[in-house]
Design an enzyme around this catalytic site. Structure first.
Site, PDB file in Angstrom:
ATOM      1  N   GLU A 453       0.809  -1.227   0.000  1.00 20.41           N
ATOM      2  CA  GLU A 453       0.000   0.000   0.000  1.00 20.41           C
ATOM      3  C   GLU A 453       0.837   1.270   0.000  1.00 20.41           C
ATOM      4  O   GLU A 453       0.773   2.070   0.929  1.00 20.41           O
ATOM      5  CB  GLU A 453      -0.950  -0.020   1.202  1.00 20.41           C
ATOM      6  N   GLU A 525      -4.331 -10.514  -0.058  1.00 17.07           N
ATOM      7  CA  GLU A 525      -5.161 -10.468   1.154  1.00 17.07           C
ATOM      8  C   GLU A 525      -6.586 -10.782   0.732  1.00 17.07           C
ATOM      9  O   GLU A 525      -7.053 -10.283  -0.299  1.00 17.07           O
ATOM     10  CB  GLU A 525      -5.113  -9.076   1.801  1.00 17.07           C
TER      11      GLU A 525
HETATM   12  C1  GAL Z   1      -5.198  -3.992   3.835  1.00  9.29           C
HETATM   13  C2  GAL Z   1      -3.818  -3.793   4.379  1.00  9.29           C
HETATM   14  C3  GAL Z   1      -3.603  -4.491   5.694  1.00  9.29           C
HETATM   15  C4  GAL Z   1      -4.762  -4.258   6.599  1.00  9.29           C
HETATM   16  C5  GAL Z   1      -6.011  -4.752   5.960  1.00  9.29           C
HETATM   17  C6  GAL Z   1      -7.242  -4.472   6.754  1.00  9.29           C
HETATM   18  O1  GAL Z   1      -5.593  -2.879   3.110  1.00  9.29           O
HETATM   19  O2  GAL Z   1      -2.846  -4.204   3.483  1.00  9.29           O
HETATM   20  O3  GAL Z   1      -2.421  -4.028   6.249  1.00  9.29           O
HETATM   21  O4  GAL Z   1      -4.881  -2.884   6.814  1.00  9.29           O
HETATM   22  O5  GAL Z   1      -6.219  -4.094   4.749  1.00  9.29           O
HETATM   23  O6  GAL Z   1      -7.223  -5.034   7.987  1.00  9.29           O
HETATM   24 MG    MG Z   2      -2.334  -0.054   5.155  1.00  7.11          MG
END
Ligand code: GAL
Ligand code: MG
Length: 972
Positions: A453, A525
């Site tokens: 990010e 993710e």
């Molecule tokens: C993503 C990010 C993580 C965490 C997650 C939400 O955007 O990469 O670090 O923030 O979302 O829990």
């Molecule tokens: Mg972040």
């Protein structure tokens, strides 16, 4: 003022990356006699700002306590150990006002002091101080002299202290500054901590020593042989004239110490005699065609490379080892291949986190994480969002995990600025290059991640270019490159994997089916595990396993980041953002793990283990199909058993003999038992369970690894009885029935974190971030109005002579209540009921969109306790046919038989409104009585806290709902 650097204030300047720091190298073991670990108690003093640190705090002799000095543990975060400075949680926003590179007015700065004495056998050697990890930047002083300065909280820094060290006692001071210009590229979603959170040691290296060893252990999947190339750099220390006659001797050994291939001994190029052709004091050697076994996560065979440096007299002056694994990683035909075979990425994102130690995780903590992961069928880890201690990678090499190693770069708060900012270019490059240099020898690392990010800019491409040149053997991974430039063809310079976060199922299906992209899609993710969550996890995997180009992903995330907090009255709790008085904060968004901070599995962990299971069984028209989803090994490490049940009662069982099923192969087998026509109206299930045969490092023998339940016949669910128009009352109740509870209509649930952020209404309601369902429920008044006023509801009540009370409900949900949380009833029963038995899905909590792992059977459990960090709805079991509560005192049973459609039930000691009203577990009172909910419909969970909301098929539609059940009280 801090001596030397005080006036220069390097912490305010992003271009100041290091002063006097040695170049990064692989983690090289040394003879323990030459290393002194400095972990343990240090003297510590906290200042409000780096400018407030007086020179004598680092130059005077070691303070003996008093005057603000006291003892803290290293490794440790001072934010977990001292009063006066606490952890601070933010997600995207920075904890202090910017813009970069501005540092905050109050910038806590800790001075760590301790002494060490040199071993007399170290005389004549180079002394190197190793600082394993310091958040955020640090400066080192020895015996009052400035030694160096380093940035990047998540990688070690080493300093040559030979010139300032003295015999006898040495006074060491490390100044750690909490926030710096570099904090803007360490803006990960986690607690801001501070301190020396990894090991510190001093080591004595030979004056001419092995400076680095790079190994490339390749596996040729066609020839089935390994090959090894090694590049060893020898360091002649400053003031040491490079001499002719040094040799590097190297050999490869198996686990038993047996030599493989030949030993080499090669001269070290010694001088810049002809600078034009000189390539450094570097020795390279290769060993082709090695008869070795390959490394994979399923079969993590390792070998040892032993390297010795021999001086001109023939004496061994230095030696080290590296553990290697022979494997080849390629991206080809929309697949990530390990040794030419595609592997499923059954992955999870892992942060370093411990509820008491913060970022200072021990080797035991790491092992505990890994064994719990393996027991839940996880095979891959993304080190979100920074490199871990290299011991973690050693463990992954040894135990078998695929790792995406991520650079410590996240500029989320200034997402599109710093990636193109030349003042941050150097740190971008150093953070990535130092990670690759340290970790390149680890077989577990299958890809490099450029960070998280941080937008996508020139600084990324600069880093990508460096890595591609330095290590062409691994693909690159970077999410924002494809998010900003497109999945099919975007961001190629920075990523070889299409690695979206939180995509919808439709979007990944479309990527795979369209065939427009040539890169594998692995979600970096997905399935955000905040609170009661992970809806549709199995729907993701249905699409992943049936669509070319999709290979899996990394769930977000392994553990909640709750921190243990003892309140004034002695109550203990796991705290989230804001509970330390940390402002601004993002509240409980820090608690989104599939495990609690204490490593207790949340209910969704079972669903994850199920979707990640290594073997699947499904029904086919002719029998069953068994598929081995592993890529390299057979199924023989597990034992399979089948079981036939009729209405939950096991009627037949046995061992399932399938012979060996090769990796990534499916075989057809007949049903293990002849299925005679099941009587009408009965649930008939065939369940196959796979358990481990032997005790392993991660579980005792008999551990349940995989399971599948197949439905052979199902009770037909149709509501019985005719629709009543008004409440009817039966005959007089027998005495026993007087205690039977009265059902009340129930339409609300205590919003889950996915329904809406109840603790962050501004974010949820004004900015419309996260799930919106709660906001809509509140608009129609579901959270406060009498449900009888919101829907049309009629109940028919009948009493039979034995005292059984039957209820039949019809509920008409109007259009305004579409997407309501539930349609059902709630009953309040006496607290003496402590266990619940039921015939329905279980044993763990399950919801309409998170129940692929739940089996239909008769279960018996104590009443559930809240498994989540923030109180919210919990404990549902779907599709129950009956349930019983047993009275602890009398042995009497309250039985509920479901007529018509099976009902979802929960049996807990809180009402939905109590759960909803509580912001923290410490606000929650455990009732004496028991709250039983029976629902004919219950909204799915989805993952809207960060990702897609509940799919339409798991939502509640307006319309007519009809359901019934009978209550009876049965004597012991
Ligand atoms: C993503 C990010 C993580 C965490 C997650 C939400 O955007 O990469 O670090 O923030 O979302 O829990
Ligand atoms: Mg972040």
């Amino acid at each position: 003022m801090i001596p030397e650097i005080g006036p220069l204030r390097p912490w305010t300047d992003p271009t100041q990356i290091q002063i006097g720091r040695l170049p990064m190298r692989s983690t090289l073991p040394i003879d323990p006699a030459f290393r002194q670990i400095l972990d343990g108690a240090w003297q510590f003093r906290l200042f409000e700002h780096p400018d407030a640190v007086p020179a004598d705090a680092v130059t005077s002799g070691i303070p003996d306590g008093g005057g603000g000095w006291h003892s803290v543990q290293v490794p440790g975060n001072w934010t977990m150990q001292v009063d006066g400075d606490h952890p601070h949680y933010t997600n995207i926003q920075m904890p202090f006002p910017g813009p970069p590179p501005a540092t905050p007015a109050r910038n806590p700065t800790g001075v760590y002091r301790r002494t060490f004495a040199l071993d007399s056998s170290w005389t004549g050697r180079r002394l190197v101080l190793h600082v394993g990890g310091a958040e955020s930047v640090h400066a080192v002083f020895l015996n009052g002299a400035f030694v160096g300065y380093g940035t990047d909280s998540r990688l070690p820094s080493e300093y040559d202290v030979t010139d300032v060290v003295r015999s006898g006692e040495n006074d060491l001071a490390v100044v750690v500054i909490r926030y710096s210009a570099h904090s803007y590229v360490e803006d990960q979603d986690q607690w801001w901590m501070a301190g020396l959170h990894r090991t510190v040691y001093v080591e004595a290296r030979a004056s001419v020593h092995i400076g680095d060893v790079e190994v490339d252990a390749d596996w040729d999947p066609v020839a089935m042989t390994g090959s090894l190339s090694m590049r060893s750099t020898v360091r002649f220390e400053p003031n040491t004239e490079p001499m002719r006659g040094y040799q590097v001797r190297a050999r490869l050994e198996d686990a038993e110490g047996g030599r493989i291939g030949s030993e080499t001994e090669l001269p070290v190029p010694h001088r810049h005699f002809a600078p034009y052709v000189f390539k450094g004091h570097v020795v390279t050697a290769t060993w082709p065609d090695l008869a070795v076994r390959p490394w994979s996560a399923e079969s993590p065979t390792r070998y040892t490379v032993r390297v010795e440096l021999v001086d001109p007299e023939g004496a061994v002056v230095d030696s080290t080892t590296q553990q290697v694994g022979f494997r080849r990683i390629e991206v080809r035909d929309r697949q990530l291949l390990v040794n030419d075979v595609a592997v499923w990425i059954f992955g999870v994102n892992r942060h370093d986190h411990h509820p008491d130690r913060g970022k200072a995780v021990t080797v035991d903590d790491m092992r505990a994480d890994l064994s719990a992961m393996r027991a839940l069928n996880i095979t891959a880890i993304r080190t979100s969002h920074y490199p871990n201690d290299s011991t973690f990678l050693d463990l992954c090499d040894e135990l078998g995990f695929y790792v995406i190693d991520e650079a410590n770069i996240e500029s989320h708060g200034y997402n599109h600025v710093l990636c193109d900012d030349p003042t941050y270019r150097g740190t971008w490059l150093e953070r990535g290059a130092r990670m690759v240099t340290r970790d390149r020898n680890h077989p577990c690392v299958i890809a490099w991640s450029l960070g998280n990010e941080s937008g996508y800019g020139d600084n990324h491409d600069a880093l990508a270019g460096w890595i591609r040149s330095a290590d062409p053997s691994r693909p690159l991974h970077y999410e924002d490159a494809i998010r900003l430039e497109g999945w099919n063809d975007g961001g190629r310079a920075a990523t070889d994997i299409v690695c979206p976060m939180y995509p919808t199922i439709d979007s990944i299906a479309e990527y795979g089916e369209s065939g427009l992209g040539d890169r594998p899609l692995i979600m970096c993710e997905y399935s955000h595990a905040m609170g009661n969550s992970n809806g549709s996890l199995a729907d993701y995997w249905d699409v992943i396993t049936s669509t070319p180009g999709l290979q899996g992903g990394f769930m977000w995330e392994w553990k909640d980041h709750g921190l243990r907090q003892v309140l004034a009255d002695g109550t203990r709790r796991l705290a989230y953002g804001g509970q330390f008085g940390d402002i601004p904060n993002d509240c409980n968004f820090v608690a989104d793990g599939v495990m609690s901070a204490d490593l207790e599995p949340h209910p969704a962990a079972a669903e994850m283990a199920w979707v990640y299971r290594p073997v699947t069984v499904r029904l086919t028209p002719d029998g069953m199909e068994i598929e081995n989803r592993q890529s390299f090994i057979g199924l023989d490490w597990m034992r399979a058993e089948w079981e036939l049940s009729s209405d939950g009662v096991v009627t037949a069982s046995g061992n399932l003999e399938v012979g060996d099923v090769g990796p990534r192969t499916a075989v057809a087998v007949p049903l293990p038992v002849a299925i005679v026509d099941a009587p009408c109206g009965v649930d008939v299930c065939l369940t196959v369970r796979w358990t481990s045969r032997d005790t392993t490092w991660w579980a005792p023998a008999g551990h349940l690894v995989s399971w599948d339940q197949m439905t052979l016949a199902e009770r037909v669910a149709s509501p019985n009885g005719s629709a009543p128009e008004s409440e009817a009352t039966g005959s007089t109740l027998p005495a026993d029935s007087v205690s039977l509870p009265q059902p009340r209509l129930n339409l609300f649930r205590a919003a889950t974190d996915n329904d809406g952020f109840k603790l962050m209404p501004d974010l949820a309601v004004r900015l419309r971030v996260g799930g919106q369902a709660l906001r809509e429920w509140q608009v129609v008044g579901l959270d406060r109005l009498d449900p009888e006023d919101l829907v049309r509801h009629v109940t028919k009540r009948t009493v039979d002579p034995a005292g059984t009370v039957g209820y039949h409900h019809i509920v008409e949900v109007p259009d305004e209540l579409a997407d309501a949380p539930r349609v059902g009833v709630v009953l309040q029963v006496a607290g003496r009921f402590e266990r619940v038995r039921w015939f329905g899905h279980g044993p763990h909590e399950n919801y309409p969109d998170r129940r692929a792992s739940a089996m239909l059977a008769i279960w018996d459990q104590p009443i559930d306790r809240l498994p989540y960090l923030v109180p919210q709805e919990f404990g549902l079991r779907t599709d129950c046919r009956w349930l019983e509560l047993v009275d602890r005192d009398t042995g009497r049973t309250l039985r509920i038989d479901i007529d018509g459609p099976p009902l979802h039930m929960s049996v807990i000691r809180h009402t939905s409104s109590e759960l909803f009203a509580a912001a923290s577990t410490t606000d929650l009172h455990v009732r004496d009585d028991v709250i039983v909910c029976l629902d004919v419909a219950h909204r799915g969970l989805g993952t809207a806290s960060c990702g897609p909301d509940v799919l339409p098929e798991y939502r509640i539609e307006p319309g007519r709902y009809e359901f019934g059940y009978r209550l009876s009280s049965i004597p012991a």
